[in-house]
Design a protein around this motif. Structure first.
Motif, PDB file in Angstrom:
ATOM      1  N   THR A 233       1.380  49.141  45.484  1.00 34.99           N
ATOM      2  CA  THR A 233      -0.120  48.928  45.736  1.00 34.99           C
ATOM      3  C   THR A 233       0.446  50.101  47.295  1.00 34.99           C
ATOM      4  OG1 THR A 233      -0.157  47.288  47.512  1.00 34.99           O
ATOM      5  CG2 THR A 233      -0.750  47.638  44.373  1.00 34.99           C
ATOM      6  N   SER A 234       1.165  51.334  47.422  1.00 35.58           N
ATOM      7  CA  SER A 234       0.807  51.709  48.993  1.00 35.58           C
ATOM      8  C   SER A 234       1.520  53.225  48.465  1.00 35.58           C
ATOM      9  CB  SER A 234       0.764  50.597  49.839  1.00 35.58           C
ATOM     10  OG  SER A 234       1.042  51.805  51.470  1.00 35.58           O
ATOM     11  N   ASP A 235       0.634  53.898  49.137  1.00 41.61           N
ATOM     12  CA  ASP A 235       2.095  54.869  49.638  1.00 41.61           C
ATOM     13  C   ASP A 235       3.363  55.021  50.785  1.00 41.61           C
ATOM     14  OD1 ASP A 235       2.448  58.957  49.483  1.00 41.61           O
ATOM     15  OD2 ASP A 235       2.157  57.759  51.686  1.00 41.61           O
ATOM     16  N   ASP A 236       3.030  54.099  51.256  1.00 37.60           N
ATOM     17  CA  ASP A 236       4.441  53.390  52.763  1.00 37.60           C
ATOM     18  C   ASP A 236       4.735  53.123  51.608  1.00 37.60           C
ATOM     19  OD1 ASP A 236       3.267  55.047  54.097  1.00 37.60           O
ATOM     20  OD2 ASP A 236       2.128  52.630  55.049  1.00 37.60           O
TER      21      ASP A 236
ATOM     22  N   TRP B  98       3.676  53.146  41.315  1.00 41.73           N
ATOM     23  CA  TRP B  98       3.536  53.316  42.313  1.00 41.73           C
ATOM     24  C   TRP B  98       1.895  53.871  42.383  1.00 41.73           C
ATOM     25  CZ3 TRP B  98       5.705  58.815  44.622  1.00 41.73           C
ATOM     26  CH2 TRP B  98       5.256  58.722  46.656  1.00 41.73           C
ATOM     27  N   SER B  99       1.014  53.215  43.076  1.00 41.00           N
ATOM     28  CA  SER B  99      -0.164  54.049  43.247  1.00 41.00           C
ATOM     29  C   SER B  99      -0.466  53.988  43.771  1.00 41.00           C
ATOM     30  CB  SER B  99      -0.718  52.519  43.371  1.00 41.00           C
ATOM     31  OG  SER B  99      -1.702  51.242  42.322  1.00 41.00           O
ATOM     32  N   SER B 100      -1.034  55.540  44.560  1.00 42.84           N
ATOM     33  CA  SER B 100      -1.429  56.754  44.942  1.00 42.84           C
ATOM     34  C   SER B 100      -0.244  58.188  45.054  1.00 42.84           C
ATOM     35  CB  SER B 100      -1.969  55.805  46.583  1.00 42.84           C
ATOM     36  OG  SER B 100      -0.469  56.093  47.123  1.00 42.84           O
TER      37      SER B 100
ATOM     38  N   GLU C  26      -3.680  62.240  52.389  1.00 40.52           N
ATOM     39  CA  GLU C  26      -4.596  61.673  51.267  1.00 40.52           C
ATOM     40  C   GLU C  26      -6.292  61.011  52.947  1.00 40.52           C
ATOM     41  OE1 GLU C  26      -5.330  56.951  50.321  1.00 40.52           O
ATOM     42  OE2 GLU C  26      -3.618  56.823  50.188  1.00 40.52           O
ATOM     43  N   THR C  27      -5.778  61.240  53.672  1.00 35.80           N
ATOM     44  CA  THR C  27      -6.131  60.156  54.722  1.00 35.80           C
ATOM     45  C   THR C  27      -7.257  61.785  55.274  1.00 35.80           C
ATOM     46  OG1 THR C  27      -4.854  60.883  56.622  1.00 35.80           O
ATOM     47  CG2 THR C  27      -5.564  58.325  55.519  1.00 35.80           C
TER      48      THR C  27
ATOM     49  N   TRP D 266      -3.753  51.443  58.886  1.00 34.44           N
ATOM     50  CA  TRP D 266      -5.023  51.241  58.083  1.00 34.44           C
ATOM     51  C   TRP D 266      -5.756  49.817  58.964  1.00 34.44           C
ATOM     52  CZ3 TRP D 266      -6.298  54.067  54.489  1.00 34.44           C
ATOM     53  CH2 TRP D 266      -5.176  55.210  54.451  1.00 34.44           C
TER      54      TRP D 266
ATOM     55  N   ASP E  76      -9.506  50.026  56.194  1.00 33.03           N
ATOM     56  CA  ASP E  76      -9.260  48.500  55.889  1.00 33.03           C
ATOM     57  C   ASP E  76     -10.374  47.282  56.399  1.00 33.03           C
ATOM     58  OD1 ASP E  76      -7.929  50.397  54.159  1.00 33.03           O
ATOM     59  OD2 ASP E  76      -6.246  49.278  54.497  1.00 33.03           O
TER      60      ASP E  76
ATOM     61  N   ASP F 117     -14.280  50.434  51.378  1.00 33.68           N
ATOM     62  CA  ASP F 117     -12.661  49.540  50.723  1.00 33.68           C
ATOM     63  C   ASP F 117     -13.235  48.298  50.211  1.00 33.68           C
ATOM     64  OD1 ASP F 117     -10.669  51.311  50.486  1.00 33.68           O
ATOM     65  OD2 ASP F 117      -9.363  50.204  52.282  1.00 33.68           O
TER      66      ASP F 117
END
Length: 315
Positions: free
Chosen positions: A17-20, A39-41, A96-97, A132, A162, A186
């Motif tokens: 649930t993270s790009d990382d 892989w979310s994002s 993204e950011t 975040w 967040d 969020d």
């Protein structure tokens, strides 16, 4: 290792649930080709994506079009601002950011001009804390960053992190006799922290997409696809249907709410397209020529902040 442990314990679907988590997601998908994963994002299941990995037929992607949420946040901020000075508390810097900061700026610029002001009179700054949420000794302190914006003349704070430091600072400064508004991020209930100064909050809603994916795994029809899901414009805060929501805050005036509703309706029907050129990057290079509209690839892989934004495009 976490994914490996989950699979060993019988997991039939794993979400990163993270790009990382990119490297771990790739390795886990390679090691467990029969286990569906998300892989979310990410972008590995996107044929146009820079990380396209068609051989990972078990690893899909899900992301929400938070760009719309940030455009609405920027519009809310501009409508509430008397000073024309908006501060954006940013997390780390990546594609993204950057595209989310640009989205907030485009929304703010549009609504600032709609209120009869020149976009040249709008100050929009971003300061990146480095992650975040606050990690003492590692990131900048978002409370200090928020106060610095207000000390510099900002009367609206937009959060890109967040946690709710920007909202807290706005509430504290307003309680001390100033007028400062905020747009947190969020969490659907974020305004509850300081409702009197909260203009609204954009929020991700992963439930509908995750449920649909789980159902495909259950019935044996899972495919690794790339999803970039937008709001349910008919009911933007419906938890069963929307991917992106925007909860209006108690701080939003009735007059500004009416203007914001018109703005949101324009985004919904396409009559307002803020990705249409001319759009120029900070260094003066043309990004999107006049009369053209940014493609999804151009938006996703945003390499700079837009001209007019004060703040760094690179770490």
């Amino acid at each position: 290792q976490v994914a490996r442990d989950m699979v060993e314990q019988g997991a039939q679907l794993v979400f990163f649930t993270s790009d990382d988590m990119k490297d771990g997601a790739f390795l886990a998908a390679e090691e467990n080709p029969d286990v569906p994963m998300i892989w979310s994002s990410g972008d590995n299941a996107w044929a146009e994506g820079q990380d396209y990995r068609p051989e990972l037929a078990n690893l899909g992607n899900v992301m929400g079009e938070m760009e719309f949420g940030k455009m609405i946040a920027g519009c809310s901020a501009a409508l509430a601002s008397e000073a024309g000075n908006i501060g954006y508390v940013g997390p780390l810097i990546n594609d993204e950011t950057r595209r989310l900061v640009n989205s907030a700026y485009l929304g703010a610029s549009y609504c600032w001009e709609q209120a009869g002001n020149s976009v040249d009179s709008l100050t929009f700054g971003v300061n990146w804390i480095g992650f975040w949420f606050n990690i003492p000794g590692v990131t900048l302190d978002p409370t200090l960053v928020s106060n610095d914006f207000v000390d510099g003349g900002a009367d609206v704070l937009i959060s890109g992190i967040d946690t709710t430091e920007a909202l807290t600072v706005a509430g504290q400064r307003t309680a001390a006799g100033e007028t400062v508004w905020a747009v947190p991020y969020d969490y659907v209930g974020a305004c509850d922290g300081a409702p009197e100064v909260c203009l609204g909050t954009p929020w991700f809603n992963w439930g509908p997409a995750y449920l649909e994916i789980a159902e495909t795994v259950s019935n044996g029809t899972f495919e690794a696809t790339f999803q970039w899901n937008g709001p349910d414009w008919a009911d933007m805060n419906n938890p069963d249907t929307t991917a992106i929501g925007y909860v209006k805050g108690p701080g939003l005036s009735s007059d500004d709410e009416a203007i914001l509703d018109e703005f949101m309706a324009g985004l919904a029907d396409g009559s307002i397209n803020l990705w249409q050129g001319p759009l120029t990057f900070q260094d003066g290079t043309e990004w999107i020529p006049a009369g053209e509209t940014a493609t999804p690839v151009e938006i996703w892989y945003t390499k700079q902040l837009l001209l007019g934004i004060d703040g760094a495009s690179e770490a």
